[in-house]
Design an enzyme around this catalytic site. Sequence first.
Site, PDB file in Angstrom:
ATOM      1  N   SER D  97       0.880  -1.177   0.000  1.00 34.70           N
ATOM      2  CA  SER D  97       0.000   0.000   0.000  1.00 34.70           C
ATOM      3  C   SER D  97       0.909   1.216   0.000  1.00 34.70           C
ATOM      4  CB  SER D  97      -0.924  -0.022   1.220  1.00 34.70           C
ATOM      5  OG  SER D  97      -1.883  -1.045   1.084  1.00 34.70           O
ATOM      6  N   LYS D 171      -6.108   2.789  -3.700  1.00 25.53           N
ATOM      7  CA  LYS D 171      -5.990   2.037  -2.444  1.00 25.53           C
ATOM      8  C   LYS D 171      -6.018   2.985  -1.247  1.00 25.53           C
ATOM      9  CE  LYS D 171      -4.721  -1.274   0.493  1.00 25.53           C
ATOM     10  NZ  LYS D 171      -5.510  -2.440   0.825  1.00 25.53           N
ATOM     11  N   LYS D 240      -1.347   5.553   8.309  1.00 22.99           N
ATOM     12  CA  LYS D 240      -0.393   5.868   7.231  1.00 22.99           C
ATOM     13  C   LYS D 240      -1.121   5.961   5.891  1.00 22.99           C
ATOM     14  CE  LYS D 240       1.473   2.620   5.117  1.00 22.99           C
ATOM     15  NZ  LYS D 240       1.077   1.853   3.907  1.00 22.99           N
TER      16      LYS D 240
END
Lengths: 295, 295, 295, 295
Positions: D97, D171, D240
């Site tokens: 990711s 994503k 994050k």
Amino acid sequence: MSRTTAFLGLGAMGAPMAAHLARHARETGGRALVWNRTGARADAHAREHGSESVTLPDAAQADVIFSCLPTSREVDEVLTGLEGGLRPGTVWVDCTSGHPEAARRQSARLSERGVTFLDAPVSGGTAGAQAGTLTVMVGGDAAALEGVRADLAFAGKVVHVGGVGAGFAVKAVNNALLAVNLWAAGEGLAALARAGVDVAPALEVINASSGRSNASENLIGQRVLTREFPVTFQLGLLAKDAGIAADVVRAAGASAPVLMQAEALFRAAATVVGAGEDHTAALRLVEQMNDKEIR
Amino acid sequence: MSRTTAFLGLGAMGAPMAAHLARHARETGGRALVWNRTGARADAHAREHGSESVTLPDAAQADVIFSCLPTSREVDEVLTGLEGGLRPGTVWVDCTSGHPEAARRQSARLSERGVTFLDAPVSGGTAGAQAGTLTVMVGGDAAALEGVRADLAFAGKVVHVGGVGAGFAVKAVNNALLAVNLWAAGEGLAALARAGVDVAPALEVINASSGRSNASENLIGQRVLTREFPVTFQLGLLAKDAGIAADVVRAAGASAPVLMQAEALFRAAATVVGAGEDHTAALRLVEQMNDKEIR
Amino acid sequence: MSRTTAFLGLGAMGAPMAAHLARHARETGGRALVWNRTGARADAHAREHGSESVTLPDAAQADVIFSCLPTSREVDEVLTGLEGGLRPGTVWVDCTSGHPEAARRQSARLSERGVTFLDAPVSGGTAGAQAGTLTVMVGGDAAALEGVRADLAFAGKVVHVGGVGAGFAVKAVNNALLAVNLWAAGEGLAALARAGVDVAPALEVINASSGRSNASENLIGQRVLTREFPVTFQLGLLAKDAGIAADVVRAAGASAPVLMQAEALFRAAATVVGAGEDHTAALRLVEQMNDKEIR
Amino acid sequence: MSRTTAFLGLGAMGAPMAAHLARHARETGGRALVWNRTGARADAHAREHGSESVTLPDAAQADVIFSCLPTSREVDEVLTGLEGGLRPGTVWVDCTSGHPEAARRQSARLSERGVTFLDAPVSGGTAGAQAGTLTVMVGGDAAALEGVRADLAFAGKVVHVGGVGAGFAVKAVNNALLAVNLWAAGEGLAALARAGVDVAPALEVINASSGRSNASENLIGQRVLTREFPVTFQLGLLAKDAGIAADVVRAAGASAPVLMQAEALFRAAATVVGAGEDHTAALRLVEQMNDKEIR
């Protein structure tokens, strides 16, 4: 012409405000009655400032009745306690940081007895109350305000802002702005601290620059950087005021995402940090969220 | 000791700042070089203020090089233009409202040539620039700052806030606070207006109370209530600064929900109202969201 | 046992719900009364579905009274209109997306006449109403709910969630979540579109991933990407529901910054885009804020 | 045609994904190389799944190189480790990711060696990885994707969403939506709990209504109400990802106030609750803010 005032609620703000009424009464040959839920405080006020400690029914006989209580709920209770003794022509000046809807309800209730209600919250803190320089924002009948303007012996500035409830609405918005400005300054300083910037000179610069606010100039340096957080205005009460502002926004069909967010965060701070802490201790939640002290 | 300064970028802020350098040079027997992308502006500055209009390579010869450009990107471009001519010992003072990461990159690049970089953004607006009373927040080597402190002829206050990039970080946070305080005041006044409260006295009261800020005291009455919105600081640039603050927050792993929301709303305002409008015109979006003018 | 039901309010939801009551009455030998402010709609319903169009006082004679109106205010009005004719033992099932405080007030008012109030808002939209598969969330006396459970012929799922007002509270929170999820998906897709990502495959991926929601799966592709925004649930009503959720939050002393922010943004969308548009048209404001269509 | 794949990073997601590659290699006569920073995990994977544990330089010889690491930073490090051994024509499929800017940088770096980079993050969690039903969102050259589509043996759905970086962007936005939907559901349920509403039936109703989301349907009942918070996806990693989404928003000049607030709150939750806790444990901060467990 000799006047009688009554002051209900001798808290951190009310006691020094009532002291100015007592001084004014001495100077003008009037009387200054005081009442407090805990009677001993009223007795002490009488001894110290020359006011007269009275019962609630006796207070109802004053020409002007002032109230300064935690919330509109306590005003409702006190009003119930002396309603029967009220005389037509009396003016009730409520200096509580109250709710505009309560103001409209209380005004209607009092007008049935010929009493005029003015919502007249104050700003300036305990220092302003002691100095007699409070700013008073008044909602209600303008003529009634003129009739009592000379009685507002604790005021440095008196401004009529609109009809019944307008004073409370402005006070709530003012306090919501205090909450926003304070919280945002805390966020900014916490982020700078995490980034390795020295907080004290950063605050000094901000206070000489466009991002400054009353919160940054008069609260953060004095109360947060010192880690003292002295309790002069409770966090829970500021959260309550921000909630009143949110009610004002919603009742007006307005959209105020930043005020709403700040209200929610102050509510959280009151829960996490403690409603009885000073309002500046809200920044302790900012500090927890950033794992960094603002110092 | 006679000194030569160069000032790069004669915009709304830079031109009056450079004029103070020219005055200072006259008083101390130094030289004040100026450069601008559009050369005619530099020539005019020379005629009007006694500075010397030079080419970029010539500017590289100064003892102290000042830059004041829209963003760090333009500083990169200018730096590339005169990099080859830089001399060891020179100090570069960047007064742009730049990005801390750019500062670190530029500082590293300049240090290879023996040049010291100071990020030194200013606050005070065009009025402060003309009066020579700007607040300068400086990041970088403290000794280098001492070496050029006497050259900052446009400053009223100079504060060292930390290492390279700290000046830009503090400036960005300051401007983000300006954005928050301005937007929140707009929300509050729009809601009060919808609630039927008179805006002008409400603002007067807030400005005498705890919710006041530089935005409420010096911008809303003067620029919003008058419907003038004079362009002295562009909305797009304030949105950019708030974005830099958001980068500072994220890079530090900090949490600042209120600053983040304000950044998003100013970005939206720049899009909806126009990036070239005055920063106070952000409140036009608040007005649209509330179908109510703040007046 | 033969039962008589009355259904008050034949709007987009109410009409198909009442049709199921009429069907159920036919199947069980009962009667299904209907009433609507505009009587012609009730007459048409009777002709089409075999219900009986009646006056408000006649509706008061039913064993179970259903109401499905825009807000609690209209329920108050209707209640006033038939209050005098109510019989003890009747159960009032209010399917309005109403306010918990109104529920408590109405419940107290009805209990004086021996009538039990259940707040029973529904979810599932007009499609669910037509299919008779609505989810009903019920607040109030659990035994009273059991007594009428068989009468809820429009329901696919009936859940008791707590005391009086709990049904409205859950419905308001559900709709606030719809608002948040919808708005956030709009923000994300608008940002991706600005970043040059294809929106349709991005939405397809999200709907197969952890970020999906009812809003992303059943609304955005069908109503936003198609640019159709068909009006089945008005934006103004969703903003109203989000406002009720905000009241629930505040009355509970809770802190919900994201719900509060979404409420403010939907309020703004209703003002800017139009309260009468479909609720998905709120994303038109997101599009304006980003100068980018979600498509 | 026999193919060799290499899989770098055998974490909670990577290990089962690489197992599918090993199975696929057996079925097609190819080879499935695996590498992990801690070599013992690769050796164990080889024993258990029939993959081949190799050194980083050996992995560079594969036809298709997969990486699945915590962040783009680790991808940079691994890339540096095998860059010298890369062969033209290889396709690098990064399932991390990651950050869109890193994708563009890495793609440029690899293209100098004739290697094509595809950013191909996955969704579906550890359950989807084990079942081989992951959704893969791919950015980069469409033809290169077609060339490796048959190699994605862990995928249930593969969608090309745009150029280099688009996969990471989608994503990140997906995960930001997960964060928003999860947090908002937590706020709503905490407020309902404070209001005295039963949480479990309220959640059941929401999951049958318009406010439902993957978070409400598959996470809150299973992980929060049970008080188990099993760690399958770390809170710090979701924070994050939300930060990457915020970077995407800012880089695109977009305005996304709700995503921004959620990012800030998740950052705070990671700080207060612990970055190593499960992502659903973010609701522990919601619980603290409301002094109420969601149960």
